[in-house]
Design a protein around this motif. Structure first.
Motif, PDB file in Angstrom:
ATOM      1  N   ILE A 160       0.836  -1.206   0.000  1.00  0.00           N
ATOM      2  CA  ILE A 160       0.000   0.000   0.000  1.00  0.00           C
ATOM      3  C   ILE A 160       0.869   1.254   0.000  1.00  0.00           C
ATOM      4  O   ILE A 160       0.643   2.182  -0.780  1.00  0.00           O
ATOM      5  CB  ILE A 160      -0.959  -0.017   1.210  1.00  0.00           C
ATOM      6  CG1 ILE A 160      -1.977  -1.159   1.054  1.00  0.00           C
ATOM      7  CG2 ILE A 160      -1.671   1.325   1.360  1.00  0.00           C
ATOM      8  CD1 ILE A 160      -2.790  -1.441   2.306  1.00  0.00           C
ATOM      9  N   GLU A 161       1.887   1.281   0.866  1.00  0.00           N
ATOM     10  CA  GLU A 161       2.750   2.457   0.970  1.00  0.00           C
ATOM     11  C   GLU A 161       3.508   2.738  -0.324  1.00  0.00           C
ATOM     12  O   GLU A 161       3.760   3.888  -0.672  1.00  0.00           O
ATOM     13  CB  GLU A 161       3.726   2.288   2.130  1.00  0.00           C
ATOM     14  CG  GLU A 161       3.053   2.410   3.486  1.00  0.00           C
ATOM     15  CD  GLU A 161       3.981   2.093   4.650  1.00  0.00           C
ATOM     16  OE1 GLU A 161       5.165   1.766   4.432  1.00  0.00           O
ATOM     17  OE2 GLU A 161       3.494   2.163   5.797  1.00  0.00           O
ATOM     18  N   LYS A 162       3.874   1.693  -1.062  1.00  0.00           N
ATOM     19  CA  LYS A 162       4.609   1.863  -2.312  1.00  0.00           C
ATOM     20  C   LYS A 162       3.694   2.174  -3.497  1.00  0.00           C
ATOM     21  O   LYS A 162       4.166   2.343  -4.619  1.00  0.00           O
ATOM     22  CB  LYS A 162       5.406   0.584  -2.625  1.00  0.00           C
ATOM     23  CG  LYS A 162       6.569   0.355  -1.688  1.00  0.00           C
ATOM     24  CD  LYS A 162       7.275  -0.933  -2.059  1.00  0.00           C
ATOM     25  CE  LYS A 162       8.456  -1.205  -1.152  1.00  0.00           C
ATOM     26  NZ  LYS A 162       9.103  -2.496  -1.484  1.00  0.00           N
ATOM     27  N   GLY A 163       2.378   2.222  -3.271  1.00  0.00           N
ATOM     28  CA  GLY A 163       1.445   2.512  -4.355  1.00  0.00           C
ATOM     29  C   GLY A 163       1.251   1.355  -5.307  1.00  0.00           C
ATOM     30  O   GLY A 163       0.855   1.552  -6.458  1.00  0.00           O
ATOM     31  N   GLU A 164       1.512   0.135  -4.837  1.00  0.00           N
ATOM     32  CA  GLU A 164       1.361  -1.045  -5.687  1.00  0.00           C
ATOM     33  C   GLU A 164      -0.065  -1.590  -5.688  1.00  0.00           C
ATOM     34  O   GLU A 164      -0.364  -2.544  -6.398  1.00  0.00           O
ATOM     35  CB  GLU A 164       2.350  -2.129  -5.253  1.00  0.00           C
ATOM     36  CG  GLU A 164       3.790  -1.713  -5.471  1.00  0.00           C
ATOM     37  CD  GLU A 164       4.795  -2.713  -4.942  1.00  0.00           C
ATOM     38  OE1 GLU A 164       4.399  -3.771  -4.400  1.00  0.00           O
ATOM     39  OE2 GLU A 164       5.997  -2.444  -5.071  1.00  0.00           O
ATOM     40  N   MET A 165      -0.936  -1.003  -4.875  1.00  0.00           N
ATOM     41  CA  MET A 165      -2.370  -1.269  -4.910  1.00  0.00           C
ATOM     42  C   MET A 165      -3.032   0.095  -5.007  1.00  0.00           C
ATOM     43  O   MET A 165      -2.839   0.933  -4.135  1.00  0.00           O
ATOM     44  CB  MET A 165      -2.853  -2.010  -3.658  1.00  0.00           C
ATOM     45  CG  MET A 165      -4.358  -2.237  -3.651  1.00  0.00           C
ATOM     46  SD  MET A 165      -4.976  -3.049  -2.151  1.00  0.00           S
ATOM     47  CE  MET A 165      -4.632  -4.757  -2.528  1.00  0.00           C
ATOM     48  N   ILE A 166      -3.783   0.322  -6.089  1.00  0.00           N
ATOM     49  CA  ILE A 166      -4.353   1.655  -6.289  1.00  0.00           C
ATOM     50  C   ILE A 166      -5.871   1.650  -6.423  1.00  0.00           C
ATOM     51  O   ILE A 166      -6.481   2.716  -6.474  1.00  0.00           O
ATOM     52  CB  ILE A 166      -3.721   2.356  -7.509  1.00  0.00           C
ATOM     53  CG1 ILE A 166      -4.027   1.608  -8.801  1.00  0.00           C
ATOM     54  CG2 ILE A 166      -2.230   2.529  -7.320  1.00  0.00           C
ATOM     55  CD1 ILE A 166      -3.683   2.396 -10.046  1.00  0.00           C
ATOM     56  N   GLN A 167      -6.479   0.482  -6.493  1.00  0.00           N
ATOM     57  CA  GLN A 167      -7.934   0.394  -6.654  1.00  0.00           C
ATOM     58  C   GLN A 167      -8.594   0.840  -5.344  1.00  0.00           C
ATOM     59  O   GLN A 167      -8.521   0.167  -4.324  1.00  0.00           O
ATOM     60  CB  GLN A 167      -8.268  -1.052  -7.025  1.00  0.00           C
ATOM     61  CG  GLN A 167      -9.666  -1.560  -7.181  1.00  0.00           C
ATOM     62  CD  GLN A 167     -10.777  -0.664  -7.571  1.00  0.00           C
ATOM     63  OE1 GLN A 167     -11.049   0.297  -6.900  1.00  0.00           O
ATOM     64  NE2 GLN A 167     -11.461  -1.015  -8.625  1.00  0.00           N
ATOM     65  N   SER A 168      -9.238   2.007  -5.361  1.00  0.00           N
ATOM     66  CA  SER A 168      -9.774   2.597  -4.130  1.00  0.00           C
ATOM     67  C   SER A 168     -10.839   1.732  -3.467  1.00  0.00           C
ATOM     68  O   SER A 168     -10.928   1.697  -2.240  1.00  0.00           O
ATOM     69  CB  SER A 168     -10.338   3.992  -4.407  1.00  0.00           C
ATOM     70  OG  SER A 168     -11.371   3.931  -5.364  1.00  0.00           O
TER      71      SER A 168
END
Length: 183
Positions: A160-168
């Motif tokens: 999550i912190e690295k932006g590897e999951m972006i689907q809100s």
């Protein structure tokens, strides 16, 4: 204290496109304050679901798949559409088993959300499934290319912190679970 805004009055409504995955209607609406919107577009979708799945050894079941609109692969939760005549829970159990091969466990509703209540008619039902186990091989549709990843709580936070999951719609229930389950 002010009164809450009131529902709009629909003066006309017409479908401008109707397909199972993309239905749009155009409405002319009058607001309670007298405002008028001659062209308001509403996207109709079936209700969606997603699953925060946790194995018996406390690993989260995440998937990765390519999303063409963004042209990228990211981590996601198992998710899908609720078929007509199917409850949200039945659909969630079916999707988890088909997409990941995991099933069983204890299921509870985690939250209900909306992608955009200003334009979308559907809701997303999010479930927490704890104590799931691998039950079968994946049973993917021809339009699905999904890899399954078992990750720890710490790895999930890094994703999550690295932006590897972006689907809100996946981040919201996952973050709710992570906040609720803090030790």
């Amino acid at each position: 204290m002010q009164n809450d805004p009131q529902p709009w009055q629909v003066e006309s409504s017409e479908y401008i496109h109707e397909l199972p995955w993309f239905t749009v209607r155009k409405e002319a609406v009058r607001m309670a304050n007298g405002g008028y919107i001659p062209q308001y577009f509403v996207l109709e979708y079936p209700d969606w679901l997603n699953v925060v799945a946790v194995t018996t050894d406390h690993q989260l079941v995440l998937i990765r798949q390519y999303r063409h609109a963004l042209g990228a692969v990211h981590y996601e939760l198992c998710a899908g559409v609720i078929d007509e005549g199917e409850s949200a829970l039945e659909a969630a159990k079916r999707e988890l088993l088909e997409e990941t091969g995991f099933g069983g466990g204890t299921w509870t509703e985690l939250m209900v959300s909306s992608a955009n209540p200003g334009t979308h008619t559907n809701r997303t039902f999010s479930f927490l499934a704890t104590g799931v186990e691998l039950r079968q091989p994946q049973q993917l549709e021809v339009t699905e290319e999904i890899t399954v990843h078992l990750v720890s709580r710490e790895q999930t936070l890094e994703i999550i912190e690295k932006g590897e999951m972006i689907q809100s719609l996946h981040l919201a229930p996952l973050l709710k679970y992570l906040l609720d389950s803090r030790a």
